[in-house]
Scaffold this motif. Structure first.
Motif, PDB file in Angstrom:
ATOM      1  N   HIS A 156       0.842  -1.204   0.000  1.00 58.05           N
ATOM      2  CA  HIS A 156       0.000   0.000   0.000  1.00 58.05           C
ATOM      3  C   HIS A 156       0.877   1.254   0.000  1.00 58.05           C
ATOM      4  CE1 HIS A 156      -3.313   2.663   0.990  1.00 58.05           C
ATOM      5  NE2 HIS A 156      -2.801   2.949   2.178  1.00 58.05           N
TER       6      HIS A 156
ATOM      7  N   GLU B 181       2.479   1.917  -3.342  1.00 58.95           N
ATOM      8  CA  GLU B 181       1.566   2.496  -4.356  1.00 58.95           C
ATOM      9  C   GLU B 181       1.605   4.024  -4.325  1.00 58.95           C
ATOM     10  OE1 GLU B 181      -2.218   0.973  -3.162  1.00 58.95           O
ATOM     11  OE2 GLU B 181      -1.662  -1.081  -3.712  1.00 58.95           O
TER      12      GLU B 181
ATOM     13  N   GLN C  96       0.708   7.769  -2.008  1.00 61.99           N
ATOM     14  CA  GLN C  96      -0.529   8.414  -1.568  1.00 61.99           C
ATOM     15  C   GLN C  96      -0.670   9.740  -2.270  1.00 61.99           C
ATOM     16  OE1 GLN C  96      -2.699   7.338   0.578  1.00 61.99           O
ATOM     17  NE2 GLN C  96      -1.738   5.923   1.991  1.00 61.99           N
TER      18      GLN C  96
ATOM     19  N   GLU D 203      -8.286   2.868   3.383  1.00 61.91           N
ATOM     20  CA  GLU D 203      -7.575   1.596   3.216  1.00 61.91           C
ATOM     21  C   GLU D 203      -6.390   1.504   4.183  1.00 61.91           C
ATOM     22  OE1 GLU D 203      -6.085   0.850  -0.734  1.00 61.91           O
ATOM     23  OE2 GLU D 203      -5.309  -1.112  -0.131  1.00 61.91           O
ATOM     24  N   THR D 204      -5.653   2.607   4.334  1.00 63.61           N
ATOM     25  CA  THR D 204      -4.511   2.600   5.275  1.00 63.61           C
ATOM     26  C   THR D 204      -5.005   2.235   6.668  1.00 63.61           C
ATOM     27  OG1 THR D 204      -3.915   4.632   4.077  1.00 63.61           O
ATOM     28  CG2 THR D 204      -2.438   3.916   5.854  1.00 63.61           C
TER      29      THR D 204
END
Ligand SMILES: O=P(O)(O)OC[C@H]1O[C@H](O)[C@H](O)[C@@H](O)[C@@H]1O
Length: 564
Positions: free
Chosen positions: A21, A24, A26, A62-63
């Motif tokens: 994550h 990816e 932020q 999501e985090t």
């Protein structure tokens, strides 16, 4: 334990999911806010009297979901419940971790080795209250019949930082006719400066030491006793017969002890009646709401002290019962893990916008860094991930004119907690009271600037010369938590401290370290004892490394040059 039963943290799917994550990337906080008008409301939580805004963090739903899954997978909640139950989760010292019992209500039942500890906690609180009232009312008299006007707490580490910090925080609630000093450093200058203008006949020493073996504290307490007895011996011949037996009567009126070690306290010459007890299940850095808080209780009175304990309890209850998504200590702990483990953040700033919180961050340094400054897991295996951050900070607005430059435009990511209050406390009036809005305008401006920055286009639009544009651009995207409360009351202080205690707990649980031991302070103590004879007598100390040997020689040359 086989890895399948207890997988390595970095091998856990929840950990690798977070790493993916993070990889990816932020969107910038500007974009996150633009895309979600409800972000500020959704990413805020109430815990007791505290309002926590965590919307200015580099996170999405999501985090948060992934971080909460990590907490569940690493057993944070089970360990939390074990701590509250009194299980011996301090594995290396085989001790329960029950600072939460220090603020439990009278009718609670919390057992250690089959014994309910709550009655003992309240018996000591009651004894402290009786003593505090007698000092505050002037009923307790010193050796020569004068009332006590000065209280000097002698302790170090957890036996100093907590009471010293809380005294400063709650100054508006303190008995102004009494003077309070806190002596910790074995540098004689500390005790000297703390006592030079005091009348020994009006001075009470509180010797605070969990173990009652800490060399700094025992040395200072011994010097304080000499200072006291010498003054009486010189000035009051009528008392001289008492000094033939070591001045016990004078000591009994001017010394009390806060400790878990009754034997050592008696050995020092302090009457057991003048000892206020606590227990091995209270860690030093978790102890100022125990007997270690006696100086604070004398300062603010037993009623206010109990209000503070109620504040602690409010946060304990919140931590125990609030759902994960609204659990403030859990959120703070997990956000710290997000930056420390997935952004390589090295430090964490705590920036209180209150003059009274001037010692708050120093207190948190011990709480956090002594708890989570570990590099082996609970079972002794090395950790292969970062653990506790460097905690630092001083009150705003002072920091703004010193080191905030680096937070705004430096190369490092420094997550920060901003702590502020809607109303100034107590005594302020007129212009000084009005200054509060200016203080808080800075508070809000800083987190806004850190999050949103200032783009090159915005800078250019102000007519800034092109060669300065890069220098005057603020990248933004710096994460902060804002903690806001109505007023800095004793209860709010208790809530804040418990918030950080439990935050530290959450992180230690995820990292699988023992947050409740502190073996890392031992080596320096042993070596200091070994080196001391070389300094005092020039003794040959076997086993000193060449660098230290040369330094000690230089020290002795300089010392002797001064003396001659
Ligand atoms: O209260 P004491 O036993 O005197 O200990 C004072 C301090 O010193 C120790 O070395 C520990 O590092 C601290 O956790 C402790 O608070």
């Amino acid at each position: 334990m086989a890895e399948s039963e207890f997988p390595k943290l970095t091998h856990r799917p929840q950990w690798t999911a977070l790493a993916d994550h993070r990889a990816e990337g932020q969107p910038h906080l500007r974009e996150l806010f633009a895309a979600d008008p409800g972000r500020a409301q959704r990413y805020a939580v109430r815990a007791g009297d505290l309002y926590l805004d965590y919307s200015k963090h580099l996170i999405t739903d999501e985090t948060l979901a992934l971080l909460q899954e990590l907490a569940t997978a690493t057993g944070v909640f089970a360990l939390r419940d074990a701590m509250f139950r009194g299980e011996k989760i301090n594995v290396t010292e085989r001790r329960a971790v029950l600072h939460t019992a220090l603020r439990a209500p009278r009718d609670a039942v919390i057992e250690v080795d089959g014994e309910n500890v709550v009655p003992k906690v309240h018996a000591v609180l009651d004894k402290m209250a009786g003593f505090a009232d007698r000092i505050r009312s002037g009923e307790w008299l010193g050796h020569t019949g004068k009332r006590i006007r000065n209280v000097v707490n002698i302790g170090i580490g957890g036996s100093d930082l907590g009471p010293a910090m809380a005294y400063e925080v709650l100054r508006p609630y303190t008995a102004r006719e009494l003077t309070f000093r806190f002596v910790s450093n074995v540098d004689g200058a500390d005790l000297h400066e703390a006592t030079r203008d005091l009348d020994p006949a009006e001075t009470l020493f509180i010797v605070a030491s969990k173990t009652f073996t800490t060399i700094e504290t025992i040395t200072n307490a011994t010097s304080a006793r000499s200072w006291l007895l010498k003054a009486f011996d010189d000035g009051g011949t009528s008392h001289s017969s008492e000094f033939e037996n070591g001045g016990e009567k004078a000591v009994a009126k001017h010394f009390v002890a806060l400790s878990t070690n009754g034997e050592k306290v008696t050995g020092f010459g302090i009457d057991p009646d003048n000892m206020f007890e606590f227990w091995d299940w209270v860690g030093g850095r978790y102890s100022y709401d125990s007997a270690i808080g006696l100086s604070l209780m004398i300062a603010i009175g037993p009623g206010r002290f109990r209000e503070m304990l109620d504040g602690f309890r409010l946060m304990d209850d919140h931590f125990r019962t609030a759902p994960a998504e609204a659990n403030a200590p859990l959120l703070l702990g997990l956000l710290g893990i997000w930056y420390g483990n997935f952004y390589d953040a090295q430090s964490h700033a705590v920036l209180p916008y209150s003059h009274y919180l001037s010692k708050f961050t120093a207190y948190l340094q011990q709480l956090d860094m002594e708890s989570n400054g570990k590099s082996v897991q609970r079972g002794g295996e090395p950790v292969e991930w970062q653990t506790g951050p460097v905690v630092w900070g001083t009150p705003g607005t002072n920091g703004q004119h010193a080191y905030y430059q680096l937070i705004h435009q430096g190369t490092r990511l420094i997550p920060a907690d901003f702590i502020g209050f809607a109303r100034p406390v107590g005594e302020l009036s007129g212009e000084l009271k009005a200054q509060h809005d200016l203080l808080m305008a800075n508070f809000f401006a800083q987190t806004q600037a850190l999050a949103f920055g200032k783009t090159a286009e915005e800078v250019r639009a102000e007519g800034v010369p092109e060669e300065q544009v890069a220098h005057r651009t603020f990248r933004g995207d710096h994460p902060t938590t804002t903690i806001l409360a109505g007023e800095l009351t004793p209860s709010v202080l208790g809530q804040l401290i418990a918030l950080y205690e439990h935050k530290v707990f959450v992180q230690g649980a995820v990292w699988n370290i023992d947050s409740f031991d502190q073996w890392g302070v031992e080596l320096g103590k042993v070596l200091a004892k070994r080196v001391e004879p070389a300094l005092t007598q020039g003794a040959d100390v076997p086993g000193l490394d060449p660098s230290t040997t040369a330094l000690v020689a230089a020290y002795r040359t300089l010392k002797n040059a001064q003396e001659n």
